[in-house]
Design a protein around this motif. Structure first.
Motif, short mmCIF file in Angstrom:
data_model
loop_
_atom_site.label_atom_id
_atom_site.label_comp_id
_atom_site.label_asym_id
_atom_site.label_seq_id
_atom_site.Cartn_x
_atom_site.Cartn_y
_atom_site.Cartn_z
N PRO A 94 -15.07 5.27 27.59
CA PRO A 94 -14.06 5.46 28.63
C PRO A 94 -14.39 6.61 29.58
O PRO A 94 -14.75 7.71 29.13
N GLY A 95 -14.25 6.37 30.88
CA GLY A 95 -14.39 7.42 31.87
C GLY A 95 -15.80 7.90 32.11
O GLY A 95 -16.01 8.96 32.70
N VAL A 96 -16.83 7.13 31.69
CA VAL A 96 -18.22 7.52 31.89
C VAL A 96 -18.77 6.75 33.09
O VAL A 96 -18.76 5.52 33.11
N VAL A 97 -19.25 7.47 34.10
CA VAL A 97 -19.65 6.91 35.38
C VAL A 97 -21.17 6.85 35.47
O VAL A 97 -21.87 7.81 35.15
N GLN A 98 -21.70 5.72 35.96
CA GLN A 98 -23.13 5.53 36.15
C GLN A 98 -23.63 6.24 37.40
O GLN A 98 -22.98 6.22 38.44
N ASP A 99 -24.81 6.85 37.30
CA ASP A 99 -25.48 7.45 38.45
C ASP A 99 -26.97 7.15 38.36
O ASP A 99 -27.43 6.53 37.39
N GLY A 100 -27.73 7.57 39.37
CA GLY A 100 -29.17 7.35 39.37
C GLY A 100 -29.90 8.31 38.45
O GLY A 100 -29.33 9.26 37.90
N GLY A 553 -7.31 12.72 36.34
CA GLY A 553 -7.60 11.33 36.03
C GLY A 553 -6.80 10.81 34.86
O GLY A 553 -6.11 11.56 34.15
N ILE A 554 -6.90 9.49 34.66
CA ILE A 554 -6.24 8.79 33.57
C ILE A 554 -7.24 7.80 32.97
O ILE A 554 -7.94 7.09 33.69
N ASN A 555 -7.30 7.76 31.65
CA ASN A 555 -8.12 6.79 30.93
C ASN A 555 -7.22 5.87 30.12
O ASN A 555 -6.34 6.33 29.37
N LEU A 556 -7.44 4.58 30.25
CA LEU A 556 -6.74 3.57 29.45
C LEU A 556 -7.78 2.82 28.64
O LEU A 556 -8.81 2.40 29.18
N TYR A 557 -7.54 2.66 27.34
CA TYR A 557 -8.53 1.99 26.50
C TYR A 557 -7.83 1.15 25.44
O TYR A 557 -6.66 1.38 25.09
N GLY A 558 -8.54 0.17 24.94
CA GLY A 558 -8.01 -0.67 23.88
C GLY A 558 -9.14 -1.38 23.16
O GLY A 558 -10.19 -1.64 23.74
N TYR A 568 -13.29 -5.02 23.20
CA TYR A 568 -12.88 -3.71 23.69
C TYR A 568 -12.82 -3.71 25.22
O TYR A 568 -13.43 -4.56 25.88
N GLY A 569 -12.09 -2.76 25.77
CA GLY A 569 -12.02 -2.61 27.22
C GLY A 569 -11.54 -1.22 27.58
O GLY A 569 -10.73 -0.62 26.88
N ASN A 570 -12.06 -0.70 28.69
CA ASN A 570 -11.70 0.63 29.18
C ASN A 570 -11.47 0.56 30.68
O ASN A 570 -12.14 -0.20 31.39
#
Length: 719
Positions: A94-100, A553-558, A568-570
């Motif tokens: 959750p909340g992990v963003v991809q970069d180069g 920010g807000i994180n929603l996960y299940g 699973y989903g985030n």
């Protein structure tokens, strides 16, 4: 997610309440019936090792923090399994963003990540797109974030706590994996025990033609090959029922070509090595990254007291080799760069169960760094008309520097009742490098469990995060005045440590057997907020500060895990902004400095919406027993880019790139008796063309595109 842990899952309540997770000391699943029998009746050495693992976990509690975990078995269920890079696994959290360059960002922070291996800190290195840690060494790991307890400091956006494989089974695996982009990856791992000694070793080699993200959307990149070797070893010795000594070591050697833009030609009135034109397709820029580390630790557990003492060493080196002729003709500058950093340190952590519902935890940490930075830069002199005038000249700029960090903490986990726990304490951090700074940081977390299915947590943390010492530039910018390498500004304020107030509030609820959901919100106020950017051809990031920063920010996960199913989903929403650049000013244009001085802007790595999801099904019985099917996906609303205004001016990081989604598939089948497994993976199933970076934005280098569709095959054999 997997096993109720990748999405914090059902284990989070146990972590929040200070219980020892059931997975903390479990060995790898048995590979054959004989091993299964051994696991059912473990030897005294195995029992002792498991108990000491549990004791070690009790020292490193994450009470009140947000904890998301994943096991090696769950890594295997992802497309690519443990053949993939570590950053690709992190993108499922959750909340992990991809970069180069293989980077990722946790909760809209740039980097600011701390890695721990079996509880001992592994200092950060110079590697940018190299993945020093192979998934093959991981038994399980946790990402800890939010309002962290006092034992965690210095790097606070997230703590990646890795627990390594450690043997027991006297067996291993050899594998061969490969496919699209000329990928080939052989590997071997083996673990076992002899007497009171336990061990695990692994090694792998990887070659592919897409080492760094392509600079355009084409399926194949020009000049983008990579060769990478990684090795790892774990050893431990049971000294008694209460004592163990262990060693962890690793080495990586990774070589990259820098991908070329296509179809461009540079021309110059001043010849370089007899050439006045150069095609971009012919550029030959390369980067080599080496990292080696070793850790030795002693664990003691007796009655109410558990302690671990450890020492560590880490070497990190980076060499950039330019295409001197091509870079001079294209950029007016070509820089050969060499940097290395040697870190040595000691760490001690202890847990003392004093009774009356109180558990004290305390410890300290000291680290010494020594870095060497050598650059040789070819530039043209500038004439009175502002244009290059005369043959290229060389400027040599070499230097060394040392740094010291020291930390100490104490905290009390107080069980107020069966439903309420508070963890409070503080830490002191001292940093002496290009600046001398320190801070005392109070921490407090409350956890309330009104019923067996619901857990609330509320936390506050004061953070102190020094700039990454090994990346702080010591370049003498005055030497480049009057050349094509001159900066637009001669101001070079030394980066400062970031100081934060961090607030976190969350709830997790078990809705049905196997089904868990959670919601977590955070707000962060920063002074001297640290960011990093690429401001030259070498892929070496430079840290700088915004005087003021704000992140929320807000994180929603299940996740759902029941029988053969795992789903699973985030989804995360975040916003990160900074105002007034106050260090490394020479890296920025005068226009950007002026605008940011009076405006909050989005940081370049901000992404408003981020998501990931996946599912897997394992056939347990019948003719399809041994078959596993899985899928995963990542979604991003796009990183930041400059916004061009009608009057010709720009708003730094004022626009965002288009949203994207990448879907992946996995299938594997294992014949248990011969111990042979085959797997087939598809990445970017729908061949989406998406841009991670467009080359604009504060501290952004070249454009970067996500990988196109790929097909990969693997076979492995138990040994």
């Amino acid at each position: 997610m997997f096993s109720g842990r990748l999405l914090a899952g059902t284990a989070l309540a146990a972590l929040l309440l200070g219980a020892t997770p059931a997975f903390a000391a479990d060995p790898a699943p048995a590979a054959d019936p004989g091993q299964a029998d051994a696991a059912a009746a473990p030897s005294p050495i195995v029992v002792t090792a498991r108990r000491l693992d549990e004791a070690r976990s009790a020292i490193q509690k994450s009470l009140g923090a947000d904890s998301y975990g994943i096991t090696n078995a769950e890594i295997q269920a992802l497309p690519g399994g443990d053949n993939q890079q570590f950053n690709q696994i992190m993108l499922q959290l959750p909340g992990v963003v991809q970069d180069g360059f293989g980077q990722f960002h946790v909760r809209d922070d740039h980097a600011n990540l701390q890695y721990r291996i079996n509880g001992t800190i592994l200092p950060e290195g110079l590697a940018v797109f190299g993945q020093t840690l192979s998934p093959r060494l991981i038994d399980h790991f946790d990402l800890l974030t939010g309002a962290l307890p006092a034992q965690y400091g210095l790097r606070t956006a997230g703590v990646i706590d890795i627990h390594t494989k450690s043997g027991f089974s006297n067996g291993g695996e050899v594998s061969l994996y490969g496919g699209s982009h000329d990928t080939i990856e052989p590997s071997i791992e083996y673990g076992g025990s002899t007497g009171k000694t336990n061990y695990f070793v692994s090694a792998d080699y990887r070659h592919d033609a897409l080492g760094i993200e392509n600079v355009n959307s084409a399926r194949s990149a020009v000049h983008d090959a990579t060769d990478q070797f990684q090795g790892f070893v774990y050893l431990d010795r049971i000294l008694s029922d209460s004592d163990r000594i262990s060693f962890v070591g690793g080495y990586s050697n990774q070589w990259f070509q820098i991908p070329n833009p296509v179809g461009l030609t540079a021309t110059s009135a001043i010849p370089v090595a007899g050439q006045t034109s150069y095609a971009s397709d012919a550029l030959n820029e390369r980067q080599l990254e080496r990292t080696g580390f070793g850790q030795i630790s002693f664990l003691h557990d007796s009655g109410p007291l558990t302690l671990q003492l450890g020492g560590f060493a880490r070497y990190s080196g980076l060499t950039y080799r330019p295409d001197t002729v091509g870079e001079l003709l294209f950029n007016g500058l070509a820089q050969q760069a060499f940097k290395n950093d040697m870190a040595l340190g000691l760490q001690g952590d202890a847990s003392w169960r004093v009774g009356g519902g109180h558990t004290l935890r305390f410890g300290g940490f000291v680290q010494h760094d020594h870095t060497i930075s050598d650059t040789t830069t070819a530039v043209f002199p500038i004439g009175e008309d502002g244009n290059p005038n005369g043959a290229a000249q060389t400027i040599v700029d070499n230097g060394t520097k040392s740094a010291v960090m020291f930390s100490a903490y104490v905290q009390d986990e107080w069980q107020l009742s069966s439903k309420v726990t508070v963890n409070y304490g503080g830490r002191f951090d001292y940093y002496d490098a290009y600046r001398q700074e320190n801070q005392f940081s109070p921490r407090v977390n409350f956890v309330w469990q009104p019923g067996a299915s619901t857990t609330f947590h509320l936390g506050y943390a004061r953070y102190f995060s020094p700039p990454p010492f090994e990346l702080v530039a010591n370049t003498s910018i005055a030497r480049f005045v009057g050349t094509t390498g001159a900066s637009s500004s001669l101001i070079d304020t030394t980066p400062r440590a970031e100081r934060q107030h961090y607030f976190d509030l969350g709830v997790q609820r078990k809705l049905a057997p196997g089904l868990t959901v959670g919601l977590d919100g955070y707000y962060r106020l920063s002074r001297h907020m640290i960011d990093e950017g690429q401001f030259g051809a070498p892929i070496i990031l430079t840290p700088f500060n915004y005087a003021f920063g704000r992140v929320r920010g807000i994180n929603l996960y299940g996740n759902f895990q029941r029988g053969p199913w795992l789903v699973y989903g985030n989804f995360a929403v975040a916003k990160a902004q900074g105002r007034q650049i106050e260090s490394s000013e020479f890296s920025f244009s005068a226009d950007d400095l002026a605008y940011i001085a009076s405006h909050y802007i989005y940081v370049d790595h901000d992404q408003t919406y981020t998501g990931s999801a996946g599912a897997s099904y394992a056939f347990k019985d019948g003719a399809l027993s041994g078959l596993k099917l899985g899928s995963s996906m990542i979604y991003g609303s796009g990183l930041r880019a400059d916004l061009a205004l009608p009057d010709g001016s720009t708003v730094p990081n004022g626009a965002r790139l288009p949203a994207y989604a990448q879907f992946n598939l996995a299938a594997s089948y294992k014949w248990a008796k011969p111990g042979v497994e085959i797997r087939f993976d598809v990445t970017n199933l729908f061949d989406a063309r998406y841009e991670i970076r467009d080359g604009t934005g504060v501290g952004v280098g070249a454009p970067q595109w996500g990988p196109r569709r790929g097909f990969f095959f693997g076979i492995s054999k138990d040994i």
